[in-house]
Scaffold this motif. Structure first.
Motif, PDB file in Angstrom:
ATOM      1  N   CYS A   1      24.120  51.418  77.247  1.00 10.01           N
ATOM      2  CA  CYS A   1      23.942  52.640  76.462  1.00 10.01           C
ATOM      3  C   CYS A   1      23.784  52.302  74.978  1.00 10.01           C
ATOM      4  CB  CYS A   1      25.149  53.540  76.658  1.00 10.01           C
ATOM      5  SG  CYS A   1      25.071  55.018  75.642  1.00 10.01           S
TER       6      CYS A   1
ATOM      7  N   CYS B   1      32.621  54.061  72.061  1.00 11.95           N
ATOM      8  CA  CYS B   1      31.488  54.991  72.105  1.00 11.95           C
ATOM      9  C   CYS B   1      31.253  55.551  70.700  1.00 11.95           C
ATOM     10  CB  CYS B   1      31.778  56.119  73.089  1.00 11.95           C
ATOM     11  SG  CYS B   1      30.503  57.398  73.072  1.00 11.95           S
TER      12      CYS B   1
ATOM     13  N   CYS C   1      28.808  52.885  80.755  1.00 14.66           N
ATOM     14  CA  CYS C   1      28.212  52.467  79.476  1.00 14.66           C
ATOM     15  C   CYS C   1      27.364  51.209  79.653  1.00 14.66           C
ATOM     16  CB  CYS C   1      29.289  52.171  78.440  1.00 14.66           C
ATOM     17  SG  CYS C   1      30.513  53.468  78.217  1.00 14.66           S
TER      18      CYS C   1
ATOM     19  N   CYS D   1      26.535  59.737  82.423  1.00 18.75           N
ATOM     20  CA  CYS D   1      27.505  60.000  81.354  1.00 18.75           C
ATOM     21  C   CYS D   1      27.202  61.322  80.659  1.00 18.75           C
ATOM     22  CB  CYS D   1      27.515  58.878  80.327  1.00 18.75           C
ATOM     23  SG  CYS D   1      28.731  59.222  79.031  1.00 18.75           S
TER      24      CYS D   1
ATOM     25  N   TYR E   1      26.684  60.917  76.891  1.00 18.37           N
ATOM     26  CA  TYR E   1      25.336  60.482  76.536  1.00 18.37           C
ATOM     27  C   TYR E   1      24.360  61.662  76.619  1.00 18.37           C
ATOM     28  CZ  TYR E   1      20.792  58.383  76.540  1.00 18.37           C
ATOM     29  OH  TYR E   1      19.490  58.104  76.209  1.00 18.37           O
TER      30      TYR E   1
HETATM   31  S1  SF4 Z   1      27.529  57.984  75.442  1.00 17.99           S
HETATM   32 FE1  SF4 Z   1      28.584  57.624  77.394  1.00 17.99          FE
HETATM   33  S2  SF4 Z   1      27.624  55.797  78.235  1.00 17.99           S
HETATM   34 FE2  SF4 Z   1      27.107  55.882  76.052  1.00 17.99          FE
HETATM   35  S3  SF4 Z   1      28.686  54.624  75.029  1.00 17.99           S
HETATM   36 FE3  SF4 Z   1      29.345  56.785  74.979  1.00 17.99          FE
HETATM   37  S4  SF4 Z   1      30.652  56.964  76.803  1.00 17.99           S
HETATM   38 FE4  SF4 Z   1      29.418  55.113  77.092  1.00 17.99          FE
END
Ligand code: SF4
Lengths: 282, 87
Positions: B3, B32, B47, B59, B62
């Motif tokens: 991510c 995050c 992630c 997610c 996200y």
């Molecule tokens: S948006 Fe979701 S997938 Fe991306 S770093 Fe944050 S928690 Fe992880």
């Protein structure tokens, strides 16, 4: 229910399981949650001293992320045994989104764990994940547990999973006594209400023993009901990071000490690891 | 592909609950930048797109922040990046 209440009246020893680490949250939620093998080993000694006879274990990477690798579980077990000689070791076989093959890996330590969890069906996680726990996976995990002499702890996330317990008993021979953990909390779990607890006890297979687990703020009241109704209890930072509202628990042992005090007041001595082995037929 | 909001950090002073606001870890840990907090162990697998997981499908954080302009340039990906069609 009558039979289980009689276990209370008889003052049967109470098996306290401490779920030390878990596989969902970690030190970001409570810095006192043990993640490394050494931290978990020391936590195991402290909870045993406080009255726990079983430790429910997960393994982590050094950065706190999940690991299902046999080697990581081995490192955790070695550390536990270095600090707590006699406590019963129970591995988790849970693992949302992990491949089925990885779910078997925690069963392959040397020696194998005396117990391992067996999730009885699906559980939703976050907004988009489900831990499926298909019957095929349940059967294959159970088969490997039988081969390795591991006692399954049947995790019943909701009432539908009570049907799954009966289904498993039809498909497979389970060693007596059947041991099921009844889990109460938010989401897919059984709604945490006393009536539902009594209902779940009533719907267990004849002769089954139960362990009581409430998530978060339900941990203490459901543990108390578990003590009163002749069950056993699970507490620990895996399932609840607070001691009371707004106050993080300082350790797993702090949570165990509290249920041990309650059990004592209510007339049920906490089981030693040897008594736990006898009760569970390990 | 991991991510774009994911960083590994040792420290944070993110806006988490009062009791756990400040954090310092020995090992760099999944953080995050969209939610301004360290992520849970289970979510870190999303992630990192481990197993069959995909951050742009699995997610909710996200999905909520995918169009957030704060992160467009910082992450080296414009809001119409071909590499990330869900944005
Ligand atoms: S948006 Fe979701 S997938 Fe991306 S770093 Fe944050 S928690 Fe992880």
């Amino acid at each position: 229910m009558t039979a289980s209440y009689e276990r209370y009246l008889d003052g049967d020893p109470l098996i306290v399981t401490a779920a030390l680490t878990g596989g969902v949250h970690g030190k970001e939620a409570n810095p006192n949650l043990p993640e490394t093998p050494e931290e978990i080993g020391r936590a195991a000694a402290a909870v045993e001293e406080a009255g726990a006879s079983v430790v429910h274990l997960h393994a982590r990477e050094p950065n706190g992320e999940r690991s299902f690798a046999t080697e990581r579980f081995q490192a955790v077990d070695d550390a536990v045994r270095a600090h707590a000689e006699s406590v019963v070791i129970q591995h988790s076989t849970g693992g949302t989104a992990a491949p089925d093959a990885d779910r078997h890996l925690p069963l392959r330590t040397d020696p194998p764990p005396e117990m391992a969890s067996l999730d009885m069906g699906p559980l939703n996680r976050y907004e988009h994940l489900t831990s499926e726990n298909t019957r095929g996976l349940v059967d294959s995990l159970h088969e490997e547990m039988v081969e390795r002499g591991i006692k399954p702890e049947l995790e019943v996330f909701n009432d539908g999973h009570l049907n799954e317990v009966f289904g498993l008993l039809e498909r497979r021979d389970l060693a007596d006594p059947v041991y099921a953990t009844l889990i109460f909390g938010p989401g897919t779990l059984t709604r945490p209400r006393p009536r539902n607890f009594l209902n779940a006890i009533d719907n267990l297979p004849e002769g089954a023993l139960f362990n009581t687990l409430g998530f978060g703020r339900h941990q203490l009241p459901f543990a108390t009901m578990g003590i009163l109704f002749g069950g056993h209890v699970r507490v620990g930072l895996e399932d609840n990071v607070y001691y009371r509202k707004g106050e993080l628990a300082t350790s797993n042992a702090q949570l165990v000490e509290r249920v041990a005090r309650l059990a004592d007041e209510l007339g049920r001595p906490v089981a030693t690891p040897e008594q736990a082995r006898e009760i569970l037929g390990l | 592909m991991v991510c774009p909001f994911l960083e590994y950090r040792r420290e944070s002073i993110g806006p988490e609950s009062e009791a756990v606001r400040e954090r310092a870890f020995d090992e760099p840990r999944a953080y995050c930048t969209a939610a301004d907090r360290f992520v849970q162990a289970m979510r870190a697998d999303i992630c990192n797109d481990r197993y069959e997981l995909a951050h742009d499908r699995d997610c909710e954080i996200y999905l909520e922040h995918a169009g957030d302009e704060r992160f467009g340039s910082e992450n080296g990906e414009g809001t119409e990046s071909e590499e990330d069609p869900d944005r």
